[in-house]
Scaffold this motif. Structure first.
Motif, PDB file in Angstrom:
ATOM      1  N   LYS A 185      -0.535   6.727  -4.247  1.00 12.28           N
ATOM      2  CA  LYS A 185      -1.703   7.549  -4.218  1.00 12.28           C
ATOM      3  C   LYS A 185      -2.235   7.427  -2.944  1.00 12.28           C
ATOM      4  O   LYS A 185      -2.222   6.461  -2.030  1.00 12.28           O
ATOM      5  CB  LYS A 185      -2.677   6.861  -5.290  1.00 12.28           C
ATOM      6  CG  LYS A 185      -3.959   7.759  -5.427  1.00 12.28           C
ATOM      7  CD  LYS A 185      -5.063   6.885  -6.371  1.00 12.28           C
ATOM      8  CE  LYS A 185      -4.351   6.798  -7.765  1.00 12.28           C
ATOM      9  NZ  LYS A 185      -5.503   6.144  -8.614  1.00 12.28           N
ATOM     10  N   GLY A 186      -2.945   8.536  -2.247  1.00 10.85           N
ATOM     11  CA  GLY A 186      -3.454   8.700  -0.990  1.00 10.85           C
ATOM     12  C   GLY A 186      -4.823   7.874  -0.781  1.00 10.85           C
ATOM     13  O   GLY A 186      -4.920   7.560   0.085  1.00 10.85           O
ATOM     14  N   THR A 187      -5.708   7.839  -1.804  1.00 12.48           N
ATOM     15  CA  THR A 187      -6.953   7.442  -1.812  1.00 12.48           C
ATOM     16  C   THR A 187      -7.137   6.030  -2.329  1.00 12.48           C
ATOM     17  O   THR A 187      -7.747   6.018  -3.454  1.00 12.48           O
ATOM     18  CB  THR A 187      -7.897   8.407  -2.389  1.00 12.48           C
ATOM     19  OG1 THR A 187      -7.478   8.821  -3.894  1.00 12.48           O
ATOM     20  CG2 THR A 187      -7.825   9.722  -1.696  1.00 12.48           C
ATOM     21  N   VAL A 188      -6.508   5.129  -1.993  1.00 10.59           N
ATOM     22  CA  VAL A 188      -6.697   3.774  -2.505  1.00 10.59           C
ATOM     23  C   VAL A 188      -6.941   2.746  -1.424  1.00 10.59           C
ATOM     24  O   VAL A 188      -6.243   2.984  -0.330  1.00 10.59           O
ATOM     25  CB  VAL A 188      -5.478   3.313  -3.267  1.00 10.59           C
ATOM     26  CG1 VAL A 188      -4.067   3.263  -2.577  1.00 10.59           C
ATOM     27  CG2 VAL A 188      -5.704   2.177  -4.205  1.00 10.59           C
ATOM     28  N   ALA A 189      -7.409   1.702  -1.417  1.00 14.65           N
ATOM     29  CA  ALA A 189      -7.689   0.681  -0.499  1.00 14.65           C
ATOM     30  C   ALA A 189      -6.306  -0.044  -0.144  1.00 14.65           C
ATOM     31  O   ALA A 189      -5.478  -0.185  -0.635  1.00 14.65           O
ATOM     32  CB  ALA A 189      -8.660  -0.516  -1.020  1.00 14.65           C
ATOM     33  N   ALA A 190      -6.349  -0.148   1.299  1.00 15.83           N
ATOM     34  CA  ALA A 190      -5.153  -0.567   1.814  1.00 15.83           C
ATOM     35  C   ALA A 190      -4.639  -2.212   1.217  1.00 15.83           C
ATOM     36  O   ALA A 190      -3.253  -2.216   0.937  1.00 15.83           O
ATOM     37  CB  ALA A 190      -5.152  -0.695   3.291  1.00 15.83           C
ATOM     38  N   TYR A 191      -5.715  -3.042   1.015  1.00 12.38           N
ATOM     39  CA  TYR A 191      -5.360  -4.091   0.574  1.00 12.38           C
ATOM     40  C   TYR A 191      -4.398  -4.064  -1.055  1.00 12.38           C
ATOM     41  O   TYR A 191      -3.904  -4.742  -1.516  1.00 12.38           O
ATOM     42  CB  TYR A 191      -6.338  -5.268   0.477  1.00 12.38           C
ATOM     43  CG  TYR A 191      -7.236  -4.940  -0.631  1.00 12.38           C
ATOM     44  CD1 TYR A 191      -7.483  -5.231  -1.857  1.00 12.38           C
ATOM     45  CD2 TYR A 191      -8.680  -4.126  -0.443  1.00 12.38           C
ATOM     46  CE1 TYR A 191      -8.292  -5.032  -2.862  1.00 12.38           C
ATOM     47  CE2 TYR A 191      -9.692  -3.913  -0.946  1.00 12.38           C
ATOM     48  CZ  TYR A 191      -9.548  -4.238  -2.220  1.00 12.38           C
ATOM     49  OH  TYR A 191     -10.511  -3.937  -3.250  1.00 12.38           O
ATOM     50  N   ARG A 192      -5.208  -3.094  -1.914  1.00 18.11           N
ATOM     51  CA  ARG A 192      -4.692  -2.655  -3.254  1.00 18.11           C
ATOM     52  C   ARG A 192      -3.302  -2.151  -3.182  1.00 18.11           C
ATOM     53  O   ARG A 192      -2.353  -2.593  -3.962  1.00 18.11           O
ATOM     54  CB  ARG A 192      -5.606  -2.043  -4.000  1.00 18.11           C
ATOM     55  CG  ARG A 192      -6.817  -2.454  -4.363  1.00 18.11           C
ATOM     56  CD  ARG A 192      -7.677  -1.362  -5.371  1.00 18.11           C
ATOM     57  NE  ARG A 192      -7.284  -1.328  -6.614  1.00 18.11           N
ATOM     58  CZ  ARG A 192      -7.363  -1.844  -7.532  1.00 18.11           C
ATOM     59  NH1 ARG A 192      -8.090  -3.160  -7.447  1.00 18.11           N
ATOM     60  NH2 ARG A 192      -7.060  -1.737  -8.733  1.00 18.11           N
ATOM     61  N   ARG A 193      -3.020  -1.431  -2.004  1.00 19.71           N
ATOM     62  CA  ARG A 193      -1.626  -0.598  -2.055  1.00 19.71           C
ATOM     63  C   ARG A 193      -0.674  -1.818  -1.744  1.00 19.71           C
ATOM     64  O   ARG A 193       0.394  -1.941  -2.101  1.00 19.71           O
ATOM     65  CB  ARG A 193      -1.753   0.327  -0.918  1.00 19.71           C
ATOM     66  CG  ARG A 193      -0.270   0.867  -0.866  1.00 19.71           C
ATOM     67  CD  ARG A 193      -0.350   2.031   0.287  1.00 19.71           C
ATOM     68  NE  ARG A 193      -1.014   3.220  -0.149  1.00 19.71           N
ATOM     69  CZ  ARG A 193      -2.129   3.736   0.283  1.00 19.71           C
ATOM     70  NH1 ARG A 193      -2.566   3.374   1.113  1.00 19.71           N
ATOM     71  NH2 ARG A 193      -2.518   4.881  -0.250  1.00 19.71           N
ATOM     72  N   ARG A 194      -1.278  -2.767  -0.531  1.00 20.11           N
ATOM     73  CA  ARG A 194      -0.190  -3.757  -0.145  1.00 20.11           C
ATOM     74  C   ARG A 194       0.025  -4.739  -1.325  1.00 20.11           C
ATOM     75  O   ARG A 194       1.132  -5.074  -1.425  1.00 20.11           O
ATOM     76  CB  ARG A 194      -1.068  -4.386   0.975  1.00 20.11           C
ATOM     77  CG  ARG A 194      -0.097  -5.091   2.171  1.00 20.11           C
ATOM     78  CD  ARG A 194      -0.645  -5.774   3.033  1.00 20.11           C
ATOM     79  NE  ARG A 194      -2.334  -5.891   3.020  1.00 20.11           N
ATOM     80  CZ  ARG A 194      -3.053  -5.303   3.633  1.00 20.11           C
ATOM     81  NH1 ARG A 194      -2.697  -4.348   4.273  1.00 20.11           N
ATOM     82  NH2 ARG A 194      -4.328  -5.358   3.675  1.00 20.11           N
ATOM     83  N   HIS A 195      -0.835  -5.168  -2.270  1.00 17.63           N
ATOM     84  CA  HIS A 195      -0.753  -6.106  -3.361  1.00 17.63           C
ATOM     85  C   HIS A 195       0.142  -5.255  -4.167  1.00 17.63           C
ATOM     86  O   HIS A 195       0.983  -5.980  -4.897  1.00 17.63           O
ATOM     87  CB  HIS A 195      -2.176  -6.565  -3.858  1.00 17.63           C
ATOM     88  CG  HIS A 195      -3.001  -7.238  -3.101  1.00 17.63           C
ATOM     89  ND1 HIS A 195      -3.834  -8.068  -3.442  1.00 17.63           N
ATOM     90  CD2 HIS A 195      -2.960  -7.588  -1.719  1.00 17.63           C
ATOM     91  CE1 HIS A 195      -4.546  -8.626  -2.514  1.00 17.63           C
ATOM     92  NE2 HIS A 195      -3.845  -8.297  -1.421  1.00 17.63           N
ATOM     93  N   ALA A 196       0.064  -4.044  -4.618  1.00 19.04           N
ATOM     94  CA  ALA A 196       0.881  -3.561  -5.471  1.00 19.04           C
ATOM     95  C   ALA A 196       2.182  -3.324  -4.916  1.00 19.04           C
ATOM     96  O   ALA A 196       3.453  -3.488  -5.641  1.00 19.04           O
ATOM     97  CB  ALA A 196       0.241  -1.928  -5.764  1.00 19.04           C
ATOM     98  N   GLN A 197       2.595  -2.893  -3.581  1.00 20.59           N
ATOM     99  CA  GLN A 197       3.853  -3.317  -3.274  1.00 20.59           C
ATOM    100  C   GLN A 197       4.644  -4.604  -3.366  1.00 20.59           C
ATOM    101  O   GLN A 197       5.760  -4.726  -3.775  1.00 20.59           O
ATOM    102  CB  GLN A 197       3.815  -3.023  -1.849  1.00 20.59           C
ATOM    103  CG  GLN A 197       3.456  -1.234  -1.565  1.00 20.59           C
ATOM    104  CD  GLN A 197       3.200  -1.279   0.033  1.00 20.59           C
ATOM    105  OE1 GLN A 197       2.905  -1.947   0.759  1.00 20.59           O
ATOM    106  NE2 GLN A 197       3.810   0.071   0.627  1.00 20.59           N
ATOM    107  N   ILE A 198       3.670  -5.569  -3.005  1.00 21.71           N
ATOM    108  CA  ILE A 198       4.126  -6.913  -3.145  1.00 21.71           C
ATOM    109  C   ILE A 198       4.833  -7.335  -4.468  1.00 21.71           C
ATOM    110  O   ILE A 198       5.705  -7.748  -4.831  1.00 21.71           O
ATOM    111  CB  ILE A 198       3.122  -7.870  -2.923  1.00 21.71           C
ATOM    112  CG1 ILE A 198       3.117  -7.948  -1.206  1.00 21.71           C
ATOM    113  CG2 ILE A 198       3.630  -9.359  -3.203  1.00 21.71           C
ATOM    114  CD1 ILE A 198       1.753  -8.640  -0.718  1.00 21.71           C
ATOM    115  N   LEU A 199       3.763  -6.746  -5.527  1.00 21.04           N
ATOM    116  CA  LEU A 199       4.205  -6.953  -6.786  1.00 21.04           C
ATOM    117  C   LEU A 199       5.308  -6.257  -7.234  1.00 21.04           C
ATOM    118  O   LEU A 199       6.235  -6.786  -8.277  1.00 21.04           O
ATOM    119  CB  LEU A 199       3.018  -6.808  -8.062  1.00 21.04           C
ATOM    120  CG  LEU A 199       1.979  -7.795  -7.719  1.00 21.04           C
ATOM    121  CD1 LEU A 199       0.572  -7.146  -8.524  1.00 21.04           C
ATOM    122  CD2 LEU A 199       2.127  -9.035  -8.155  1.00 21.04           C
TER     123      LEU A 199
END
Length: 187
Positions: free
Chosen positions: A23-37
């Motif tokens: 998704k393009g409109t999501v906070a960077a830290y949420r995207r990073r945490h999702a990638q980690i998981l």
């Protein structure tokens, strides 16, 4: 070293995290945490990557990867995606009564041998009067800055403001308007 907190996502959680990463409109830290998981997931593609591999790919430290995995296992997926709440609240050094005492000190006559109150002198006076046990001069500055008391000046603040002399009293500019054109004259 055996991992203590193992991520095993089901298909819907995996799909939700994948959508979040894309998704393009999501906070960077949420995207990073999702990638980690997603990278730490055991069920998606066999054994998960090592923490240091995940950390280098996502751009965080291995300890950060460990903390996010731990929060996901103990608190749930949504908690792992979000930011951590602050663990402590900061107490204010001065309450309303203490602030009033500070302003009263600032507006009073300075100690003998002094021309004016300094921030450090006011902090020491607050301690001497046992209004507070400890306080820094910086806290005194911040409290005085937010007050709107006046020591006889028309502007706000606990200290008198000096008048700034005009920069060039001899030079004045004016515009004279003559029908058809405007002239700028310097006297």
């Amino acid at each position: 070293m055996k991992k203590l907190y193992i991520i095993d996502l089901n298909a819907t959680e995996r799909e939700e995290l994948t959508e979040l990463v894309e998704k393009g409109t999501v906070a960077a830290y949420r995207r990073r945490h999702a990638q980690i998981l997603l990278l730490a997931d055991q069920g998606a593609h066999g054994p998960a990557c090592l923490d240091r591999e995940i950390a280098s790919e996502v751009g965080v430290t291995p300890q950060n990867v460990e903390r996010i995995r731990k929060r996901c296992v103990l608190e749930g997926l949504e908690a792992a995606l979000g930011r951590r709440k602050r663990s402590r609240e900061r107490a204010t050094a001065l309450d309303g009564e203490g602030e009033a005492q500070l302003v009263a000190i600032a507006c009073s006559d300075p100690p003998a041998g002094r021309a004016r109150w300094t921030l450090r002198l006011m902090a020491d006076e607050l301690k001497r009067r046992r209004i507070v046990q400890t306080i820094s001069h910086e806290t005194v500055r911040k409290v005085l800055k937010k007050t709107s008391s006046s020591r006889g000046d028309s502007r706000c603040g606990a200290f008198r403001h000096g008048r700034t002399p005009p920069l060039s009293a001899g030079w004045r500019t004016s515009c004279k308007s003559i029908p058809g054109r405007t002239m700028l004259t310097i006297r």
